[in-house]
Design a protein around this motif. Structure first.
Motif, short mmCIF file in Angstrom:
data_model
loop_
_atom_site.label_atom_id
_atom_site.label_comp_id
_atom_site.label_asym_id
_atom_site.label_seq_id
_atom_site.Cartn_x
_atom_site.Cartn_y
_atom_site.Cartn_z
N GLY A 234 18.15 -21.91 2.48
CA GLY A 234 16.73 -22.35 2.26
C GLY A 234 16.43 -23.83 2.35
O GLY A 234 15.32 -24.21 2.47
N ASN B 101 17.62 -17.53 2.99
CA ASN B 101 16.92 -17.26 1.88
C ASN B 101 16.46 -15.90 1.63
O ASN B 101 16.22 -15.41 0.69
CB ASN B 101 15.78 -18.25 2.03
CG ASN B 101 14.90 -18.56 0.90
OD1 ASN B 101 13.95 -17.70 0.62
ND2 ASN B 101 15.22 -19.55 0.14
N VAL B 102 16.04 -15.27 2.94
CA VAL B 102 15.59 -14.02 2.76
C VAL B 102 16.64 -12.94 2.23
O VAL B 102 16.39 -12.10 1.31
CB VAL B 102 14.88 -13.52 4.17
CG1 VAL B 102 14.70 -11.94 4.04
CG2 VAL B 102 13.60 -14.36 4.34
N MET B 103 17.88 -13.34 2.50
CA MET B 103 18.74 -12.42 2.12
C MET B 103 18.84 -12.55 0.76
O MET B 103 19.28 -11.70 -0.12
CB MET B 103 20.27 -12.80 2.68
CG MET B 103 21.34 -11.99 2.08
SD MET B 103 22.86 -11.75 3.17
CE MET B 103 24.02 -10.82 2.17
N PHE C 112 16.59 -19.98 6.84
CA PHE C 112 15.44 -19.09 6.61
C PHE C 112 15.88 -17.58 6.62
O PHE C 112 15.52 -17.01 5.27
CB PHE C 112 14.43 -18.68 7.92
CG PHE C 112 13.51 -18.16 7.76
CD1 PHE C 112 12.15 -18.74 7.79
CD2 PHE C 112 13.43 -16.69 7.96
CE1 PHE C 112 10.89 -18.09 7.26
CE2 PHE C 112 12.11 -16.07 8.08
CZ PHE C 112 10.92 -16.53 7.61
N THR C 113 17.03 -17.11 7.05
CA THR C 113 17.65 -15.95 7.00
C THR C 113 18.32 -15.80 5.53
O THR C 113 18.19 -14.89 5.10
CB THR C 113 18.76 -15.35 8.09
OG1 THR C 113 17.91 -16.05 9.56
CG2 THR C 113 18.85 -14.18 8.33
N ALA D 11 15.05 -24.40 7.40
CA ALA D 11 14.33 -23.22 8.13
C ALA D 11 14.80 -23.12 9.43
O ALA D 11 14.96 -21.88 9.85
CB ALA D 11 12.87 -23.23 7.80
N GLU D 12 14.91 -24.25 10.09
CA GLU D 12 15.26 -24.25 11.55
C GLU D 12 16.64 -24.91 11.73
O GLU D 12 16.74 -25.94 11.26
CB GLU D 12 14.13 -24.99 12.30
CG GLU D 12 12.85 -23.83 12.31
CD GLU D 12 11.79 -24.30 13.20
OE1 GLU D 12 11.39 -24.12 14.29
OE2 GLU D 12 10.89 -24.96 12.42
N LYS E 273 16.92 -13.56 -1.60
CA LYS E 273 15.58 -12.98 -2.33
C LYS E 273 15.55 -11.50 -2.46
O LYS E 273 15.22 -10.98 -3.26
CB LYS E 273 14.53 -13.96 -1.72
CG LYS E 273 14.33 -15.17 -2.40
CD LYS E 273 12.98 -15.96 -1.84
CE LYS E 273 13.08 -17.56 -2.48
NZ LYS E 273 12.20 -18.22 -1.62
#
Lengths: 343, 343
Positions: free
Chosen positions: B140, B231-233, B228-229, B143-144, B235
């Protein structure tokens, strides 16, 4: 309703596939066309006492290891390509396949074609949240996405939730790493602006950025994502659920007392686990294709195929594709090269 | 070892923070510096009977709603900035904060600075898999990302797993949407080539692309991702675990028999749940900063702070940062502007 089923795709083909299709035929009254090797399919039908299903012979099988585009182009007599061609020709209303996702996606795009104006087809599984579940779109069909793709995914996911899952006013969220408007990368910023505008115009019910934790709290019925992130979210869901169920099993088997306690809870726990079980949930629709195509999980058993056929019939009768067609102008960005772009 | 603790950061500050720090002081023998409002901290120390902790007064507090960069630059007398400045000045060996992640990251980068040659600091939480857990880096902060960032994350994650988590030969995987080499987007393709080369040269143990399901099966000790990815994992993990625990509770409370059964299993289930509980797991290191900085969860209770201080002490004594410095040449891509690039 006539559903075309790829009898040779998936780990348990053809037996589980044929059995599941027969069950749907008998219980739901769907007409069934099975594509695949006749000599393998017919004995299963006979054993099930089913005389009403049609078999269309196809000699070839596309395996999980085949390169999708090459396989679709070269294995024209495969059960998968044959099923898609029958759909294209109007011989049935929807296709169900538990075969290679890549080949099904490529085959559907090349044979059945996308809805006119839709840039990319997307995989849209439903996560087991809240009353209607959450459509996670895209989930792996497109690793790299433009804001326009995501805008189209938002509309298609919203229409699917409404027409097929029965949610009267699906809330659409943009999967992001925070709920504030400025969160995320350039793709998220541009997409946010497009979705916000669509929401303001009353075309979708946009609720802003959503996080994965929020989705599992039931904050939206549609979560819009590029295919890379969506796929990671889906596989994390599967991984964590499996991991926790395994840990739970460890707790249950610890000693005689825990074993007895587990026995009391067994039935309810099984029901809970099944909401994360792809065999129970049914299939994943390929949204954006001009006719209904459902991808069943590779490890589908007969129940999963039964559920996928049921879902295919429901999608075919829902008016979803017509709704996408009617709204296509709202889902496109005007670009200079629009007139010449190949669909 | 002397650990600097931001006493005012987090939902339960200052009480839980001070209590956790005191517990670490008493049980682990760490020296403690607490930054924050003296008049709020001292009474808690007195109530805990602690006379050995040092308090450095700071009048301001950075809240979760403050814009990180602005807050770090304007609130120079905040507990967070003060803690980082003490670390920079060599007054302590590590910082622990449960405050705003963005502000901690920005503050650490601006005040303590990155290790020379490291392009970006990364958040690296540990997922509860296998014997050593899996370091998920980044999660996180960025993000890029560029392939070079991801190469650096791979090295830093591997060194952290080895030096702090004790894994003798951490397996490093690239988080992707399939295990085949050609899977994913351009970022994954370029990164794969860099990691494969580092693996071939024996610098890290690269095991190729990994999926989230594989990570929860324990296929690697380090999972490399863009922020980004990742962080999604993370959460999704949190969301699914919470969702399942809630469903489990529903099963347990169904009737008197299930309630009794649940009672038998209670203790073991609680232990299982705690492996997904941020309060038990401790904190998330910010890797790439020139001194150890640990982000504790915003909802940290005293146990979480105790664990985070313990982790900070372990990281400070591990030689991790020296190892990153010694290997920095392997972690950089040669670019024409290298000589002039601002660190």
């Amino acid at each position: 309703m006539k559903i075309i089923v790829d009898a040779m795709g998936g780990d348990n083909a053809p037996e589980a596939i044929v059995k599941g299709a027969v069950q749907a035929h008998q219980e739901l009254g769907c007409q069934i066309i099975l594509t695949g090797r006749q000599e393998e399919i017919t004995p299963i039908l006979r054993a099930e006492g089913c005389t009403g299903a049609q078999v269309v012979d196809a000699r070839d099988v596309i395996s999980m290891n085949d390169e999708p585009t090459l396989a679709v182009r070269s294995k024209t007599d495969s059960s998968l390509v044959r099923a898609l061609r029958l759909l294209k020709q109007g011989e049935g209303d929807a296709v169900v396949s538990a075969g290679s996702t890549g080949a099904l996606l490529t085959g559907a795009t090349l044979t059945v074609k996308r809805i006119r104006g839709i840039r990319r087809a997307a995989l849209a599984p439903v996560l087991p949240t809240g009353q209607y579940g959450t459509v996670l779109i895209d989930c792996g069909a497109n690793a790299e996405c433009s804001p326009e793709y995501l805008l189209q995914f938002a509309y298609m996911g919203s229409f699917y939730s409404e027409k097929v899952l029965g949610c009267p006013r699906p809330r659409v969220g943009l999967l992001n790493i925070g709920t504030e408007e400025e969160k995320g990368d350039a793709l998220r910023h541009e997409t946010y602006a497009l979705l916000e505008k669509a929401g303001r115009e009353g075309r979708i019910c946009f609720v802003g950025n959503v996080e994965a934790t929020g989705i599992y709290d039931g904050c939206c019925e549609v979560a819009v994502s590029d295919g890379f992130t969506g796929n990671v979210m889906l596989k994390t869901t599967e991984g964590v659920a499996k991991f926790l169920m395994k840990s739970l099993k460890g707790v249950f088997m610890k000693n005689p007392a825990t074993k007895i306690a587990a026995g009391v809870l067994y039935k309810d726990l099984k029901a809970m686990a099944s909401s994360f079980n792809p065999n129970e949930v049914g299939g994943t629709p390929l949204l954006g294709i001009s006719k209904p195509v459902i991808k069943a999980h590779g490890s589908s058993n007969d129940t999963a195929i039964y559920n996928a056929v049921k879902q295919a019939a429901s999608m075919a009768g829902s008016g979803l594709i017509e709704q996408i067609q009617e709204n296509i102008q709202q889902m496109r960005l005007e670009t200079p090269q629009e007139g010449t772009q190949k669909e």
